[in-house]
Motif scaffolding. Structure first.
Motif, PDB file in Angstrom:
ATOM      1  N   TYR A   1       0.826  -1.204   0.000  1.00 16.83           N
ATOM      2  CA  TYR A   1       0.000   0.000   0.000  1.00 16.83           C
ATOM      3  C   TYR A   1       0.867   1.264   0.000  1.00 16.83           C
ATOM      4  O   TYR A   1       0.660   2.170  -0.801  1.00 16.83           O
TER       5      TYR A   1
ATOM      6  N   VAL B   1       2.483   1.985  -3.293  1.00 17.80           N
ATOM      7  CA  VAL B   1       1.581   2.579  -4.280  1.00 17.80           C
ATOM      8  C   VAL B   1       1.296   4.045  -3.938  1.00 17.80           C
ATOM      9  O   VAL B   1       1.218   4.899  -4.819  1.00 17.80           O
ATOM     10  N   VAL B   2       1.175   4.339  -2.640  1.00 19.49           N
ATOM     11  CA  VAL B   2       0.968   5.733  -2.222  1.00 19.49           C
ATOM     12  C   VAL B   2       2.161   6.586  -2.667  1.00 19.49           C
ATOM     13  O   VAL B   2       1.994   7.687  -3.193  1.00 19.49           O
TER      14      VAL B   2
ATOM     15  N   MET C   1       4.061   6.005  -5.173  1.00 27.15           N
ATOM     16  CA  MET C   1       3.898   6.133  -6.628  1.00 27.15           C
ATOM     17  C   MET C   1       3.008   7.332  -6.985  1.00 27.15           C
ATOM     18  O   MET C   1       3.319   8.103  -7.890  1.00 27.15           O
ATOM     19  N   PHE C   2       1.909   7.485  -6.222  1.00 24.25           N
ATOM     20  CA  PHE C   2       0.994   8.597  -6.489  1.00 24.25           C
ATOM     21  C   PHE C   2       1.573   9.932  -6.030  1.00 24.25           C
ATOM     22  O   PHE C   2       1.479  10.928  -6.742  1.00 24.25           O
TER      23      PHE C   2
ATOM     24  N   ARG D   1       2.779   0.394 -11.897  1.00 27.78           N
ATOM     25  CA  ARG D   1       1.336   0.645 -11.781  1.00 27.78           C
ATOM     26  C   ARG D   1       0.551  -0.587 -12.215  1.00 27.78           C
ATOM     27  O   ARG D   1      -0.465  -0.920 -11.638  1.00 27.78           O
TER      28      ARG D   1
ATOM     29  N   ALA E   1       0.520  -3.189  -9.492  1.00 33.76           N
ATOM     30  CA  ALA E   1      -0.346  -2.773  -8.386  1.00 33.76           C
ATOM     31  C   ALA E   1      -1.817  -2.894  -8.778  1.00 33.76           C
ATOM     32  O   ALA E   1      -2.646  -3.361  -8.001  1.00 33.76           O
TER      33      ALA E   1
ATOM     34  N   ARG F   1      -4.285   3.592 -16.619  1.00 35.20           N
ATOM     35  CA  ARG F   1      -3.975   2.725 -15.482  1.00 35.20           C
ATOM     36  C   ARG F   1      -3.958   3.530 -14.190  1.00 35.20           C
ATOM     37  O   ARG F   1      -4.393   3.056 -13.153  1.00 35.20           O
ATOM     38  N   LYS F   2      -3.455   4.752 -14.298  1.00 31.54           N
ATOM     39  CA  LYS F   2      -3.359   5.607 -13.116  1.00 31.54           C
ATOM     40  C   LYS F   2      -4.753   5.909 -12.554  1.00 31.54           C
ATOM     41  O   LYS F   2      -4.975   5.810 -11.352  1.00 31.54           O
TER      42      LYS F   2
ATOM     43  N   LEU G   1      -6.126   2.711 -10.970  1.00 33.09           N
ATOM     44  CA  LEU G   1      -5.436   2.351  -9.726  1.00 33.09           C
ATOM     45  C   LEU G   1      -5.887   3.255  -8.584  1.00 33.09           C
ATOM     46  O   LEU G   1      -6.098   2.800  -7.454  1.00 33.09           O
TER      47      LEU G   1
ATOM     48  N   MET H   1      -7.606   1.742  -5.358  1.00 30.66           N
ATOM     49  CA  MET H   1      -6.959   1.946  -4.051  1.00 30.66           C
ATOM     50  C   MET H   1      -7.921   2.584  -3.060  1.00 30.66           C
ATOM     51  O   MET H   1      -7.839   2.361  -1.854  1.00 30.66           O
TER      52      MET H   1
END
Lengths: 217, 217
Positions: A94, A97-98, A100-101, A123, A126, B123-124, B127, B131
């Motif tokens: 998690y 991925v956070v 990543m954002f 991405r 995930a 994809r973004k 995701l 999430m």
């Protein structure tokens, strides 16, 4: 390349009849050897025609782009790479991925102490797991990531051209840029950068706008 | 560019003293005007030096990359684009993401009947929603997608260079390639292709390997 009609004619002649001497070309065009010199110089310069002593001129099939090819092969990964975005191996999927954002990147690199490459999370990885209904909070990033032996990497002094080929052929969005280090007698890879398709697209735009020559050569 | 020492010397002379006539250059180098002709032809050909009648030669500062710049601006989106992957506006967000995985693409285009562009799902986007814990099965793709007025598009005859700039500047992974159509008196955009960073990276590799010249010029 903007050749003149006479240059085109000479190129065609060399292509069909080569190797051919300057004298033979001059004779066929009914001009003097001296009058021909500038045209031959340009054809040789362009790489389209090559001169071999005592043999004559022959056709190489190269075009103006060959000049570009030469220049482009000199641009290295370190000239265009981005800063890597990393998380540690003890992170949860998690949090990876956070990150990543927060950093707005398509993939994060998972590292062990000392910045040693352990894995990559994209991405796509995930999204696949999230779609499968798994709880990313409880999943260690180690489960989500692609581990080291399967990762395609590049190095700072590899040519961008070679690295771009790796990206295309392996169908990945980015490559970790790594330097070899010794870790307890074993070979390991320290993450020093990130090469993405965005870096390549940006380089393409810079070269296309004629800005690459000043920056990279 | 591989200039000879004499060509370098002439270029420097034109840079410092230009505009300068061929006669003046010949005099300074102590050679005949005829002997100088091939060198001047190459410098003009390379774009580094330009000739203006009754004025002389002057320096432009351009380099070998200028030739590439010219060639690259002629490559159009339609020369490198991919087939678009589309879903209809009545699809669920879940099915849109499944399509994304089945076709292995980073974004799908959402279309109305007639292939009219309605939105894009990346994809973004998917995701982010996954999430957040939303159930993609129950969500219409319309809720997930970026709708038309906000989408950056390109057209088949736009230069790849311009399209690549749009991708970089707007920080997107791909652009729908569209053609204008009239739909009930209103202007609409039919999806005819997909231009991605992968297309651009592939073109970069082809040009870097000198293969672009045959394919695109």
């Amino acid at each position: 390349m903007g050749l003149t009609p006479r240059q085109e004619k000479i190129a065609e002649m060399v292509k069909t009849l080569g190797p051919i001497t300057g004298e033979q070309i001059a004779e066929r065009l009914n001009v003097t050897r001296a009058a021909l010199r500038p045209d031959l110089a340009i054809l040789v310069m362009s790489g389209m025609v090559e001169a071999r002593p005592k043999v004559g001129y022959y056709y190489t099939g190269k075009n103006a782009l060959s000049l570009f090819t030469e220049q482009i092969s000199r641009i290295k990964v370190q000239d265009v790479q981005s800063v890597p975005v990393v998380v540690t191996v003890v992170t949860s999927a998690y949090d990876a991925v956070v990150t990543m954002f927060l950093e707005d990147v398509g993939s994060v690199f998972v590292v062990e102490p000392g910045g040693i490459l352990a894995g990559v999370v994209s991405r796509k990885d995930a999204l696949k797991v999230a779609m499968g209904g798994s709880d990313l909070h409880k999943m260690p990033v180690k489960v989500l990531m692609t581990p080291v032996p399967k990762i395609i990497v590049t190095s700072p002094d590899e040519s961008v051209l070679m690295a771009a080929k790796k990206i295309i052929e392996n169908e990945v969005d980015s490559l970790p840029v790594v330097s070899p280090v010794s870790q307890g007698g074993n070979k390991a890879q320290e993450v020093v950068g990130r090469l993405t398709k965005t870096n390549i697209a940006r380089l393409f735009v810079e070269l296309g706008e004629g800005r690459g020559g000043n920056t990279y050569s």
